[in-house]
Scaffold this active site. Structure first.
Site, PDB file in Angstrom:
ATOM      1  N   LYS A   1       0.909  -1.104  -0.012  1.00 29.15           N
ATOM      2  CA  LYS A   1       0.122   0.053   0.132  1.00 29.15           C
ATOM      3  C   LYS A   1       0.911   1.208   0.008  1.00 29.15           C
ATOM      4  CE  LYS A   1      -4.551   0.808  -0.068  1.00 29.15           C
ATOM      5  NZ  LYS A   1      -5.443  -0.075  -0.439  1.00 29.15           N
TER       6      LYS A   1
ATOM      7  N   ASP B   1      -6.794   4.100  -4.445  1.00 27.64           N
ATOM      8  CA  ASP B   1      -7.569   3.916  -3.215  1.00 27.64           C
ATOM      9  C   ASP B   1      -8.279   5.365  -3.092  1.00 27.64           C
ATOM     10  OD1 ASP B   1      -7.895   2.116  -0.906  1.00 27.64           O
ATOM     11  OD2 ASP B   1      -7.562   4.160   0.081  1.00 27.64           O
TER      12      ASP B   1
ATOM     13  N   GLY C   1     -20.330   6.912   2.512  1.00 23.27           N
ATOM     14  CA  GLY C   1     -19.348   7.132   1.230  1.00 23.27           C
ATOM     15  C   GLY C   1     -20.421   7.630  -0.072  1.00 23.27           C
ATOM     16  N   PHE C   2     -19.618   8.073  -0.748  1.00 24.30           N
ATOM     17  CA  PHE C   2     -20.222   8.363  -2.215  1.00 24.30           C
ATOM     18  C   PHE C   2     -19.238   8.495  -3.114  1.00 24.30           C
ATOM     19  CE2 PHE C   2     -18.661  12.875  -2.994  1.00 24.30           C
ATOM     20  CZ  PHE C   2     -18.173  13.144  -1.525  1.00 24.30           C
ATOM     21  N   GLY C   3     -18.245   7.835  -2.879  1.00 20.52           N
ATOM     22  CA  GLY C   3     -17.167   7.813  -3.885  1.00 20.52           C
ATOM     23  C   GLY C   3     -17.187   6.283  -5.282  1.00 20.52           C
ATOM     24  N   ASN C   4     -16.110   6.215  -5.656  1.00 19.54           N
ATOM     25  CA  ASN C   4     -16.375   5.040  -6.585  1.00 19.54           C
ATOM     26  C   ASN C   4     -16.685   3.845  -6.133  1.00 19.54           C
ATOM     27  OD1 ASN C   4     -15.195   4.223  -9.025  1.00 19.54           O
ATOM     28  ND2 ASN C   4     -13.800   3.157  -7.938  1.00 19.54           N
ATOM     29  N   VAL C   5     -16.456   3.515  -4.828  1.00 17.17           N
ATOM     30  CA  VAL C   5     -16.957   2.102  -4.148  1.00 17.17           C
ATOM     31  C   VAL C   5     -18.556   2.093  -3.955  1.00 17.17           C
ATOM     32  CG1 VAL C   5     -16.509   0.582  -2.285  1.00 17.17           C
ATOM     33  CG2 VAL C   5     -14.527   1.702  -3.448  1.00 17.17           C
ATOM     34  N   ALA C   6     -18.935   3.373  -3.427  1.00 15.44           N
ATOM     35  CA  ALA C   6     -20.196   3.453  -2.921  1.00 15.44           C
ATOM     36  C   ALA C   6     -21.204   3.636  -4.410  1.00 15.44           C
ATOM     37  CB  ALA C   6     -20.555   4.935  -2.232  1.00 15.44           C
ATOM     38  N   TRP C   7     -20.561   4.092  -5.384  1.00 12.63           N
ATOM     39  CA  TRP C   7     -21.284   4.065  -6.609  1.00 12.63           C
ATOM     40  C   TRP C   7     -21.458   2.892  -7.140  1.00 12.63           C
ATOM     41  CZ3 TRP C   7     -18.275   3.302 -11.297  1.00 12.63           C
ATOM     42  CH2 TRP C   7     -19.320   3.347 -12.089  1.00 12.63           C
TER      43      TRP C   7
END
Ligand code: 2IT
Length: 445
Positions: free
Chosen positions: A124, A164, A235-241
Site C-alpha cells: 500500500k 484508493d 461514502g459517495f465515491g467510486n466504491v459506493a457508486w
C-alpha cells in the site's frame, strides 16, 4: 504462539500505530488455532515474519501550487509481502494518511490478494496530500513529483500500485504519464488505467460490484436475495457508486449515502440518475454530499451524522476504516439489520464486529468483501501481459466467479458447529494458509 507476546513486541516496535496493531491483532487471534496445529509455521517463525513489512519507503514530494507557493508532502510505499506475487495495492491521497494507516492497509492487502486466487503480494502507499479543492494542474504537478520518486521502486513484475481514496482515473493518468516518460516503457505498472491505454473494463465498478456479489452469496446461503431489501451505504465515491448501481439492479433500495459533512436519507431510494449524480458530486472535488439534498425532492440531510441510525435490512460501509463503531452496531441491530458487509477496508471497529457476531448478524470483513477491486486489477495485469483486452462481460464473469470462490473459502474455514459462518476467521485463515505455505516453500529470506 502466544498472541499477547507477539502483540506486545509489535507494539514496542511500532508504538502508537493503532490501526496497524488493530489489523494485526484481528488476524493473529483468528489464525491462532490453525497456526498451533501446524508446528512447521512456528519452526519457521512465520507469524513474526508475516506481520512486519518487507520494507517501508518514505520520500519527500515537493510541488508548486497555482499561486507559485512551494509545497511539501510526504510520500510512502509499504511493500509488505511478495510471497505469492509482485507487491500489489493501492495509493491513498488523504490528509489522514500516515504509516500506521498504510501498514494496516498493506497488511490486509496480503490476505485479500491471496483470497482472489491471483498471484499478487501485498502493498500500500500514498501521501498526506489532500486533493480536495485542488485544481487539475495542481493534482498533475503533485502526481508527477510523487512518481519522480516512486518509479525507482516499482515495475510490472515488482510492485504494481493502483488507486484508493483520493486516487482515481485522473490521478492514475498523471502518475502513469510520468512513469512512462521516465522509464520509456508502456507497461502495465499501474492498474485502474484509462480504458484507451491499457485499463480493464469493469475496473471502476469492480470494488462495488464485487462487494454486492459477495453479499449476494451471503444472502443465498440464507436462502434470501437483495430484492426489496433496504440498504444503507456510507461514502459517495467510486466504491459506493458501484455498490449502489449493482444493488439497485438486483432490486434493493439504497436509502443513504454519506460524506465528511453528514449523510443523505432518501426514502424513495437512490437509483438511476441519482446514482449518476454521485459521479458529479465526486467530480466537484469538494468532498461533500449535501448538494444531493438540493438536487432531489423528499430527501433529508443529517449534518455531521453517520448513516447507521436509519432502519435498514443491510448495511454496507463503503467509506474508510473504523467508520462504524460499537454504538452504531447496537443501533443497527435494534433497527433490525440482518447483514453487514464491509466494502471499505476495516470499516468496523473490533467492538462493532463483536456486537454483530454475538447477535449472529451476518457479518463479513473488507478483505473478503472488497477484494473484487484488486481482483479486477489482477485481471487488468493479465490482459496487459497478454496484450489483449477482454470485453466487459468476460471481466464481469471472472469477477463474479472470484467473489463466489472467496465466499466458498470463507465458509470452508469459518463455518462453526452452530452453522453460523464466521467470515472474519474464514477469510483470515484461508488467506494466511496460502501465504504462509508459500513462505515455507521458499525458506527463510
Ligand atoms: O484496497 C484495495 O484493495 C484497493 N484500493 C485496490 C488495490 C488495487 O491494487 O487495485
Amino acid at each position: 504462539m502466544n498472541v499477547d507476546k507477539i502483540m506486545n513486541n509489535l507494539e514496542k516496535k511500532h508504538h502508537g500505530e493503532v490501526e496497524y496493531l488493530q489489523a494485526v491483532r484481528e488476524v493473529v487471534e483468528s489464525i491462532e488455532e490453525v497456526y498451533n496445529e501446524n508446528p512447521q509455521f512456528e519452526t519457521a517463525n512465520i507469524i513474526e515474519r508475516i506481520i512486519e513489512p518487507d520494507r517501508v519507503l518514505q520520500f519527500k514530494v515537493p510541488w508548486i501550487d497555482d499561486e507559485g507557493n512551494v509545497k511539501i508532502n510526504l510520500g510512502y510505499r509499504v511493500q509488505f509481502n511478495n510471497a505469492i506475487g509482485p507487491y500489489k495495492g493501492g495509493l491513498r491521497f488523504h490528509p489522514s494518511v500516515n504509516l500506521s494507516i498504510l501498514k494496516f492497509l498493506g497488511f490486509e492487502q496480503i490476505f485479500k490478494n491471496a483470497l482472489t486466487t491471483l498471484p499478487m503480494g501485498g502493498a500500500k502507499g500514498g501521501s498526506d496530500f489532500d486533493p480536495k479543492g485542488k485544481s487539475n494542474t495542481e493534482v498533475m504537478r503533485f502526481c508527477q513529483s510523487f512518481m519522480l520518486e516512486l518509479w525507482k521502486y516499482i515495475g510490472p513484475e515488482t510492485d504494481v500500485p493502483a488507486g484508493d481514496i483520493g486516487v482515481g482515473g485522473r490521478e492514475i493518468g498523471f502518475l502513469y504519464g510520468m512513469y512512462k516518460k521516465l522509464k520509456g516503457d508502456h507497461t502495465g505498472v499501474l492498474t485502474g488505467k484509462g480504458s484507451n491505454w491499457g485499463g480493464s473494463l469493469i475496473r471502476p465498478e469492480a470494488t462495488g460490484f464485487g462487494g454486492i456479489y459477495f453479499a449476494q452469496e451471503m444472502l443465498t446461503a440464507k436462502k434470501e436475495t437483495f430484492k426489496d431489501k433496504t440498504v444503507a451505504l456510507s461514502g459517495f465515491g467510486n466504491v459506493a457508486w458501484g455498490a449502489a448501481l449493482k444493488a439497485s439492479e438486483l432490486g434493493a433500495k439504497i436509502v443513504t449515502i454519506s460524506g465528511p459533512d453528514g449523510y443523505i436519507y432518501d426514502p424513495q431510494g437512490i437509483s438511476g440518475e441519482k446514482i449518476d449524480f454521485l459521479l458529479d458530486l465526486r467530480a466537484s472535488n469538494e468532498d461533500i454530499v449535501k448538494p444531493y439534498s438540493y438536487a432531489f425532492e423528499g430527501v433529508e440531510f443529517h449534518e455531521g451524522k453517520r448513516p447507521w441510525e436509519v432502519k435498514t435490512d443491510i448495511a454496507l460501509p463503503c467509506a474508510t476504516q473504523n467508520e462504524l463503531n460499537g454504538e452504531d452496531a447496537r443501533k443497527l441491530i435494534s433497527n433490525g439489520v440482518r447483514l453487514v458487509a464491509e466494502i471499505s477496508n476495516m470499516g468496523c471497529t473490533p467492538d462493532a464486529v463483536e456486537e454483530f457476531q454475538k447477535n449472529k448478524i451476518l457479518f463479513a470483513p473488507g478483505k473478503a468483501v472488497n477484494a473484487g477491486g484488486v481482483a479486477t486489477s489482477g485481471l487488468e495485469m493479465t490482459q496487459n501481459s497478454m496484450k489483449l483486452r477482454w470485453n466487459s462481460n468476460e471481466v464481469d464473469k471472472r469477477l463474479h466467479e472470484i467473489m463466489c470462490n472467496i465466499h466458498r473459502q470463507c465458509v470452508k474455514y469459518g463455518k462453526r458447529e452452530d452453522a453460523y459462518i464466521d467470515y472474519v476467521k474464514g477469510a483470515n485463515i484461508a488467506g494466511f494458509l496460502k501465504v504462509a505455505n508459500s513462505m515455507l516453500d521458499m525458506g527463510v529470506i
